[in-house]
Design an enzyme around this catalytic site. Structure first.
Site, PDB file in Angstrom:
ATOM      1  N   GLY A 184     -15.101 -44.233 -34.099  1.00  0.00           N
ATOM      2  CA  GLY A 184     -14.238 -43.285 -35.225  1.00  0.00           C
ATOM      3  C   GLY A 184     -13.716 -42.071 -34.483  1.00  0.00           C
ATOM      4  N   ASN A 185     -13.217 -41.092 -35.174  1.00  0.00           N
ATOM      5  CA  ASN A 185     -12.580 -39.986 -34.597  1.00  0.00           C
ATOM      6  C   ASN A 185     -13.021 -38.844 -35.277  1.00  0.00           C
ATOM      7  OD1 ASN A 185     -10.257 -39.426 -36.422  1.00  0.00           O
ATOM      8  ND2 ASN A 185     -10.010 -41.740 -35.717  1.00  0.00           N
ATOM      9  N   ARG A 186     -12.661 -37.615 -34.774  1.00  0.00           N
ATOM     10  CA  ARG A 186     -12.885 -36.304 -35.474  1.00  0.00           C
ATOM     11  C   ARG A 186     -12.255 -35.841 -36.694  1.00  0.00           C
ATOM     12  NH1 ARG A 186     -16.494 -34.968 -31.586  1.00  0.00           N
ATOM     13  NH2 ARG A 186     -15.924 -35.397 -29.388  1.00  0.00           N
ATOM     14  N   SER A 187     -11.476 -36.849 -37.184  1.00  0.00           N
ATOM     15  CA  SER A 187     -10.614 -36.166 -38.279  1.00  0.00           C
ATOM     16  C   SER A 187     -11.568 -35.923 -39.251  1.00  0.00           C
ATOM     17  CB  SER A 187      -9.452 -37.138 -38.749  1.00  0.00           C
ATOM     18  OG  SER A 187      -8.923 -37.070 -39.963  1.00  0.00           O
ATOM     19  N   ALA A 252      -5.581 -40.204 -39.020  1.00  0.00           N
ATOM     20  CA  ALA A 252      -5.739 -40.302 -37.499  1.00  0.00           C
ATOM     21  C   ALA A 252      -6.529 -41.977 -37.466  1.00  0.00           C
ATOM     22  CB  ALA A 252      -6.955 -39.495 -37.091  1.00  0.00           C
TER      23      ALA A 252
END
Ligand code: C5P
Length: 378
Positions: A184-187, A252
């Site tokens: 995943g990512n931090r969005s 994102a």
């Protein structure tokens, strides 16, 4: 406040908590609002339909919002008509807290206010002055005139996006490694949600395709599809794309996903010190839809860069056939993931560069929509 709202031309329906009836009678408010006042989810006539009321309203104002009510709203404890209606409301919600000064600064209250704001609700800040306890300080409910002025400002918003269908991707994506893990990512989805709310408030019909995010859109003109992976986001966006007048790619999206997601949880093997996950490219949603773009559609992308921002962003603008791209840098203080503020630069097809100050994500959303309107008028 009821009197002021009626005077301003509003249609008012009132719900009271039991505690509120100790200060003012339902009859008084019923007379002023020229409508029945609701107190509990059930009444002598049967069931009071909080869902219907929640859908009827163009705005819900919770005033005064006591510490108890804030706690119940933030946690979805629907033991009163007020909270039941709040949970069903699809309109913008405003809350005007009122309590004693020590209660107002307690971390529990602060956290509840923060949570309500994270749901997209608008805090009407407390005033300073004499409080019911006899003490003086922060915690007074904002003056009714102030609350009504705020609502008037909200409704006076320009409807310059009326008739527009806006497709918006937002939030992160989660790419499954196995049934338990993902990449995943931090969005957080905050920027996308701000665009969705601002566009809906300006009259657009918004189709929001949102990756895993704790946020919940509020405005009734926002239709929501929740997705997890880049593939699901792509499929949903592609389906809606032909009807869209404007498309804003704010998500994102993961660029790569595990090539073979395991069906069962991957176990550690004895002695295994390293493991390799083979990744494959995900569909580039913006680029794919950019290829299908018609003359009258406007496409807006985002670029999050850590170096040579302008150059990379301009490259993406061309590659993805966008009308303009919103560049945000992770190196600017207060900008990027999780913040309520952002600092952006627009780059358009003529290589025109417009730099903005650090501002709230809602204000950035308005700037983006102003640019969309400007391009439509061109
Ligand atoms: O290439 P990059 O990921 O930096 O491009 C960012 C822009 O492209 C953003 O608008 C993002 O939402 C969009 N994008 C996309 N699908 C991808 C990757 C990026 O729509 N797979």
């Amino acid at each position: 406040m009821t009197r002021l709202l009626i005077k301003a031309g509003a249609e008012v329906q009132i719900i009271m908590t039991d505690a509120a009836t100790e200060f003012i009678t339902p009859l008084t408010l019923s007379t002023l609002s020229k409508n029945p006042v609701y107190q509990s989810v059930t009444s002598a006539e049967g069931w009071n339909n909080h869902v219907e009321l929640g859908l009827w309203a163009d705005a819900m104002v919770i005033a005064p919002a006591t510490a108890t009510t804030l706690g119940k709203l933030a946690n979805g404890i629907a033991d009163s008509m007020v909270v039941a209606c709040y949970l069903s409301a699809r309109c913008p919600v405003f809350f005007a807290p009122a309590m004693d000064l020590d209660m107002w600064v307690h971390p529990a209250v602060k956290e509840n206010v923060r949570r309500l704001q994270s749901y997209g609700n608008t805090l009407i800040p407390v005033g300073n002055g004499e409080l019911a306890s006899g003490l003086s300080g922060d915690g007074r409910m904002a003056e009714p005139e102030e609350i009504v002025a705020l609502l008037e400002k909200h409704f006076a918003k320009k409807q310059d996006l009326e008739g527009n269908k806006i497709l918006l991707t937002a939030g992160p994506t989660h790419e499954a490694i196995d049934p338990v893990r993902f990449i995943g990512n931090r969005s957080t989805g905050k920027m996308g949600l701000a665009i969705a709310e601002a566009a809906a408030a300006r009259g657009a019909e918004v189709q929001l395709i949102l990756g895993p995010s704790a946020l919940q859109p509020q405005h009734k003109n926002i239709k929501l599809i929740r997705v997890k992976s880049a593939q699901q986001m792509y499929e949903a966006a592609k389906d809606y794309f032909p009807q869209a007048d404007v498309v804003i790619f704010c998500a994102a999206v993961a660029d790569f996903r595990p090539k073979n997601a395991a069906n069962q949880k991957i176990k550690k093997k004895p002695g295994e010190e390293e493991m390799t996950i083979v990744l494959e490219k995900t569909p580039d949603i913006a680029a794919a839809l950019g290829k299908m773009k018609t003359e009258k559609q406007i496409l807006v992308g985002f670029a999050l860069e850590t170096q040579n921002g302008r150059q990379h962003a301009a490259g993406k603008l061309r590659k993805k056939n966008l009308d303009f791209i919103v560049l945000n840098s992770l190196t600017d203080k207060g900008a990027g993931f999780g913040h309520d503020t952002n600092k952006v630069t627009f780059i358009d097809g003529d290589n025109k560069i417009t730099e903005f100050e650090l501002k709230s994500k809602l204000a950035v959303a308005e700037d983006i929509l102003d640019e969309v309107v400007r391009l439509q008028e061109k």
